[in-house]
Design a protein around this motif. Structure first.
Motif, PDB file in Angstrom:
ATOM      1  N   ARG A  26       0.802  -1.224   0.000  1.00 24.79           N
ATOM      2  CA  ARG A  26       0.000   0.000   0.000  1.00 24.79           C
ATOM      3  C   ARG A  26       0.844   1.288   0.000  1.00 24.79           C
ATOM      4  O   ARG A  26       0.621   2.211  -0.774  1.00 24.79           O
ATOM      5  CB  ARG A  26      -0.917  -0.023   1.234  1.00 24.79           C
ATOM      6  CG  ARG A  26      -1.858   1.128   1.410  1.00 24.79           C
ATOM      7  CD  ARG A  26      -2.989   1.179   0.434  1.00 24.79           C
ATOM      8  NE  ARG A  26      -2.712   1.866  -0.815  1.00 24.79           N
ATOM      9  CZ  ARG A  26      -3.631   2.144  -1.718  1.00 24.79           C
ATOM     10  NH1 ARG A  26      -4.872   1.769  -1.547  1.00 24.79           N
ATOM     11  NH2 ARG A  26      -3.310   2.774  -2.830  1.00 24.79           N
ATOM     12  N   ILE A  27       1.868   1.327   0.867  1.00 24.46           N
ATOM     13  CA  ILE A  27       2.561   2.600   1.062  1.00 24.46           C
ATOM     14  C   ILE A  27       3.561   2.894  -0.057  1.00 24.46           C
ATOM     15  O   ILE A  27       4.038   4.024  -0.185  1.00 24.46           O
ATOM     16  CB  ILE A  27       3.211   2.668   2.468  1.00 24.46           C
ATOM     17  CG1 ILE A  27       3.210   4.118   2.972  1.00 24.46           C
ATOM     18  CG2 ILE A  27       4.586   2.035   2.501  1.00 24.46           C
ATOM     19  CD1 ILE A  27       1.863   4.764   3.114  1.00 24.46           C
ATOM     20  N   ASP A  48       9.241  -8.270  -4.081  1.00 27.82           N
ATOM     21  CA  ASP A  48       8.042  -8.615  -3.305  1.00 27.82           C
ATOM     22  C   ASP A  48       7.699 -10.066  -3.621  1.00 27.82           C
ATOM     23  O   ASP A  48       7.760 -10.477  -4.789  1.00 27.82           O
ATOM     24  CB  ASP A  48       6.865  -7.702  -3.695  1.00 27.82           C
ATOM     25  CG  ASP A  48       5.763  -7.680  -2.623  1.00 27.82           C
ATOM     26  OD1 ASP A  48       5.500  -6.577  -2.078  1.00 27.82           O
ATOM     27  OD2 ASP A  48       5.164  -8.741  -2.351  1.00 27.82           O
ATOM     28  N   LEU A  87       8.513  -2.879   4.331  1.00 26.71           N
ATOM     29  CA  LEU A  87       8.123  -4.207   4.813  1.00 26.71           C
ATOM     30  C   LEU A  87       7.110  -4.110   5.938  1.00 26.71           C
ATOM     31  O   LEU A  87       7.100  -3.124   6.697  1.00 26.71           O
ATOM     32  CB  LEU A  87       9.365  -4.932   5.348  1.00 26.71           C
ATOM     33  CG  LEU A  87      10.423  -5.309   4.316  1.00 26.71           C
ATOM     34  CD1 LEU A  87      11.722  -5.693   5.031  1.00 26.71           C
ATOM     35  CD2 LEU A  87       9.926  -6.449   3.435  1.00 26.71           C
ATOM     36  N   HIS A  92      10.655  -6.031  10.318  1.00 25.33           N
ATOM     37  CA  HIS A  92      11.733  -5.039  10.345  1.00 25.33           C
ATOM     38  C   HIS A  92      12.987  -5.532  11.080  1.00 25.33           C
ATOM     39  O   HIS A  92      14.097  -5.392  10.575  1.00 25.33           O
ATOM     40  CB  HIS A  92      11.254  -3.744  11.010  1.00 25.33           C
ATOM     41  CG  HIS A  92      10.312  -2.938  10.163  1.00 25.33           C
ATOM     42  ND1 HIS A  92       9.953  -1.640  10.461  1.00 25.33           N
ATOM     43  CD2 HIS A  92       9.642  -3.225   9.023  1.00 25.33           C
ATOM     44  CE1 HIS A  92       9.103  -1.179   9.554  1.00 25.33           C
ATOM     45  NE2 HIS A  92       8.898  -2.131   8.664  1.00 25.33           N
ATOM     46  N   GLN A 109      10.765   2.352   6.386  1.00 26.11           N
ATOM     47  CA  GLN A 109       9.529   2.964   6.870  1.00 26.11           C
ATOM     48  C   GLN A 109       9.461   2.789   8.389  1.00 26.11           C
ATOM     49  O   GLN A 109       9.940   1.804   8.940  1.00 26.11           O
ATOM     50  CB  GLN A 109       8.312   2.288   6.223  1.00 26.11           C
ATOM     51  CG  GLN A 109       7.714   3.074   5.092  1.00 26.11           C
ATOM     52  CD  GLN A 109       6.963   4.339   5.560  1.00 26.11           C
ATOM     53  OE1 GLN A 109       6.930   4.694   6.729  1.00 26.11           O
ATOM     54  NE2 GLN A 109       6.373   5.013   4.606  1.00 26.11           N
ATOM     55  N   LYS A 110       8.841   3.760   9.048  1.00 29.15           N
ATOM     56  CA  LYS A 110       8.632   3.665  10.496  1.00 29.15           C
ATOM     57  C   LYS A 110       7.600   2.605  10.808  1.00 29.15           C
ATOM     58  O   LYS A 110       6.877   2.204   9.890  1.00 29.15           O
ATOM     59  CB  LYS A 110       8.219   5.013  11.093  1.00 29.15           C
ATOM     60  CG  LYS A 110       7.077   5.745  10.392  1.00 29.15           C
ATOM     61  CD  LYS A 110       5.840   5.068   9.941  1.00 29.15           C
ATOM     62  CE  LYS A 110       4.908   4.518  10.970  1.00 29.15           C
ATOM     63  NZ  LYS A 110       3.675   3.890  10.407  1.00 29.15           N
ATOM     64  N   ASN A 138       7.743  10.959   7.458  1.00 27.41           N
ATOM     65  CA  ASN A 138       7.214  11.920   6.489  1.00 27.41           C
ATOM     66  C   ASN A 138       6.546  13.132   7.138  1.00 27.41           C
ATOM     67  O   ASN A 138       6.528  14.217   6.567  1.00 27.41           O
ATOM     68  CB  ASN A 138       6.245  11.228   5.525  1.00 27.41           C
ATOM     69  CG  ASN A 138       5.127  10.504   6.219  1.00 27.41           C
ATOM     70  OD1 ASN A 138       5.374   9.516   6.919  1.00 27.41           O
ATOM     71  ND2 ASN A 138       3.903  10.981   6.059  1.00 27.41           N
ATOM     72  N   SER A 181      -2.502  -6.633   4.736  1.00 25.30           N
ATOM     73  CA  SER A 181      -1.946  -5.645   5.681  1.00 25.30           C
ATOM     74  C   SER A 181      -2.593  -5.800   7.047  1.00 25.30           C
ATOM     75  O   SER A 181      -1.939  -5.664   8.082  1.00 25.30           O
ATOM     76  CB  SER A 181      -2.208  -4.214   5.208  1.00 25.30           C
ATOM     77  OG  SER A 181      -1.715  -4.020   3.928  1.00 25.30           O
ATOM     78  N   TRP A 184      -0.924  -8.553   9.330  1.00 22.83           N
ATOM     79  CA  TRP A 184       0.231  -8.231  10.170  1.00 22.83           C
ATOM     80  C   TRP A 184      -0.094  -7.132  11.175  1.00 22.83           C
ATOM     81  O   TRP A 184       0.513  -7.078  12.261  1.00 22.83           O
ATOM     82  CB  TRP A 184       1.496  -7.942   9.349  1.00 22.83           C
ATOM     83  CG  TRP A 184       1.494  -6.779   8.392  1.00 22.83           C
ATOM     84  CD1 TRP A 184       1.338  -6.828   7.041  1.00 22.83           C
ATOM     85  CD2 TRP A 184       1.716  -5.398   8.701  1.00 22.83           C
ATOM     86  NE1 TRP A 184       1.430  -5.570   6.486  1.00 22.83           N
ATOM     87  CE2 TRP A 184       1.671  -4.671   7.491  1.00 22.83           C
ATOM     88  CE3 TRP A 184       1.960  -4.691   9.885  1.00 22.83           C
ATOM     89  CZ2 TRP A 184       1.849  -3.284   7.430  1.00 22.83           C
ATOM     90  CZ3 TRP A 184       2.142  -3.319   9.830  1.00 22.83           C
ATOM     91  CH2 TRP A 184       2.077  -2.634   8.611  1.00 22.83           C
ATOM     92  N   HIS A 203       4.088   8.682  14.379  1.00 25.93           N
ATOM     93  CA  HIS A 203       4.255  10.010  13.762  1.00 25.93           C
ATOM     94  C   HIS A 203       4.005  11.128  14.764  1.00 25.93           C
ATOM     95  O   HIS A 203       4.662  12.169  14.728  1.00 25.93           O
ATOM     96  CB  HIS A 203       3.273  10.188  12.606  1.00 25.93           C
ATOM     97  CG  HIS A 203       3.442   9.202  11.501  1.00 25.93           C
ATOM     98  ND1 HIS A 203       4.580   9.139  10.732  1.00 25.93           N
ATOM     99  CD2 HIS A 203       2.617   8.241  11.027  1.00 25.93           C
ATOM    100  CE1 HIS A 203       4.437   8.188   9.828  1.00 25.93           C
ATOM    101  NE2 HIS A 203       3.262   7.627   9.993  1.00 25.93           N
ATOM    102  N   TYR A 266      -5.506   7.316   4.434  1.00 23.90           N
ATOM    103  CA  TYR A 266      -6.145   6.698   5.600  1.00 23.90           C
ATOM    104  C   TYR A 266      -7.148   7.672   6.205  1.00 23.90           C
ATOM    105  O   TYR A 266      -7.040   8.887   6.049  1.00 23.90           O
ATOM    106  CB  TYR A 266      -5.088   6.323   6.645  1.00 23.90           C
ATOM    107  CG  TYR A 266      -4.035   5.384   6.103  1.00 23.90           C
ATOM    108  CD1 TYR A 266      -4.270   4.024   6.004  1.00 23.90           C
ATOM    109  CD2 TYR A 266      -2.811   5.880   5.658  1.00 23.90           C
ATOM    110  CE1 TYR A 266      -3.313   3.167   5.488  1.00 23.90           C
ATOM    111  CE2 TYR A 266      -1.842   5.034   5.136  1.00 23.90           C
ATOM    112  CZ  TYR A 266      -2.103   3.680   5.052  1.00 23.90           C
ATOM    113  OH  TYR A 266      -1.155   2.841   4.525  1.00 23.90           O
TER     114      TYR A 266
END
Ligand code: NAD
Length: 370
Positions: A26-27, A48, A87, A92, A109-110, A138, A181, A184, A203, A266
């Motif tokens: 998605r991201i 992937d 991921l 991670h 990514q965070k 971001n 998604s 997980w 964030h 989102y």
């Protein structure tokens, strides 16, 4: 882990960076914006396990090669300098050391990972392989928040008295999130790392540290709401904290499961409001399009000053965060935003909130956690 910069012998690139995307879910749709039409980078590989995802993303990069795993890419002999690691969070802590081990710099990514032991392994892998690890954030590239920080720093609000962040997660509207998604995400929730406090909430914690520096003490009350049998979301939740400079913040998280929220991404209705001795400044929205006023307003001496021309498309913050990284690889200058140590400070903030909540809301110093 000390608060120092990268501990590598990094030499800036004088040619376009050869990059791979690892994770095309998605991201990717937003992270890719930093790579499109960017002479700093050449996308050479897409990774992937999903053939469908690889085929879909190949349309953006017809010349890139596709692989089902990072190991296959590493074994292929294709030269890669840096990877964009998109991921699932549970991967991670083990996946990032693997990527660093192949000799690639990593823009992750965070959130960095779920615990300090995992973060330590990641840092050790970066040092051992002499590679850079960045944890992208971001929000600190979102123009209304950048302007908010600038206004606070200018002193026009007077000395800061305190601040408030608000987040309402709504269940209706926005873009589609793939079922895989959620799998997980639910796994994360079972591990006590809920989607609102730890994933999206990362964030908010990041912006708090970015605005006012290190945290002295956190008090938290993390709640849960069962949305379908067996699935709980981590709201209502409230966090309060004090920075080392004495400024206090509060953040409330609310779930409005049946509320429709207009959003291109989102369904997250967010605000940041900083109050000074003379006035206040408020960012009215970020991810979603809840409040339709200008994204930033400043109140001083009986007058409201609206900012109508800021780039308040949330996606632009991904573009600019990614461009910052890709430019950084050509200069090696200035803050990486964030390096591992900075990301670990955010992790500590979150873990201190969990520790506080578990102990009934007592104050916890993030630096006291092992
Ligand atoms: N900055 C933000 O606001 C923001 C928003 C959403 C997600 N994220 C973060 O982005 C990351 C990815 O989230 P997402 O929403 O895109 O997830 P997603 O589930 O949509 O996509 C993950 C992708 O990774 C692939 N994958 C799984 N195992 C893999 C492996 N071993 N190697 C390569 N690919 C693999 C999956 O097939 C899937 O396509 C997470 O860290 C998440 O927290 C950040």
């Amino acid at each position: 882990m000390s608060a120092t910069g990268p501990r590598t012998t990094f030499v800036p690139y004088e040619r376009p960076v050869r990059a791979a995307f690892v994770g095309l879910g998605r991201i990717y749709d937003l992270n890719v914006r930093a790579y499109l039409d960017n002479p700093d980078v050449e996308v050479v590989a897409l990774v992937d396990p999903s053939e469908e995802r690889c085929a879909q993303r190949q349309a953006d990069w017809p010349a890139a090669r596709t692989f089902a795993s990072a190991a296959e890419l590493a074994a292929s002999g294709l030269e890669v300098d840096a990877v964009e690691a998109l991921l699932p969070i549970p991967l991670h802590a083990d996946g990032v050391p693997e990527l660093l081990g192949y000799g690639w710099h990593v823009n992750l990514q965070k959130p960095i990972c779920n615990d300090l032991a995992g973060a330590k392994r990641m840092l050790n892998a970066a040092v051992a392989n002499d590679r850079l690890l960045r944890v992208m954030e971001n929000y600190i590239f979102y123009e209304p928040l950048m302007k908010l920080k600038e206004i606070v720093g200018s002193g026009e609000l007077g000395e800061v008295s305190g601040y408030h962040m608000k987040m309402v997660a709504s269940g209706r509207g926005g873009w589609d999130v793939p079922g895989s998604s959620y799998e997980w995400q639910f796994q994360q929730m079972r591990l006590g790392r809920g989607t609102l406090v730890f994933d999206d909430g990362w964030h908010k914690l990041a912006t708090a540290i970015w605005l006012f520096g290190p945290i002295k003490q956190v008090r938290a009350w993390v709640g849960t709401t069962e949305v379908v049998p067996g699935i709980e979301i981590d709201a209502p939740t409230t966090l309060v904290w004090e920075h080392h400079n004495g400024i206090r913040g509060v953040w409330d998280i609310t779930l409005a499961i049946d509320m429709y929220l207009r959003s291109d991404y989102y369904t997250n209705d967010e605000r940041w409001e900083i109050t000074g001795r003379r006035g206040y400044a408020r960012v009215n929205r970020c991810t979603g399009r809840g409040i339709q006023q200008p994204s930033l307003e400043v109140y001083l001496d009986g007058e409201m000053r609206p900012y109508h021309a800021l780039d308040d498309d949330w996606a632009s913050s991904f573009r600019d965060s990614g461009r910052h990284w890709l430019r950084w690889l050509h200069t090696g200058e200035g803050p990486m935003l964030w390096n591992v140590d900075e990301a670990v400070n955010i992790l500590r903030f979150a873990l201190a909130a969990y520790a506080s909540s578990a102990s009934g809301g007592t104050g916890v110093d993030p630096d006291s956690l092992n």
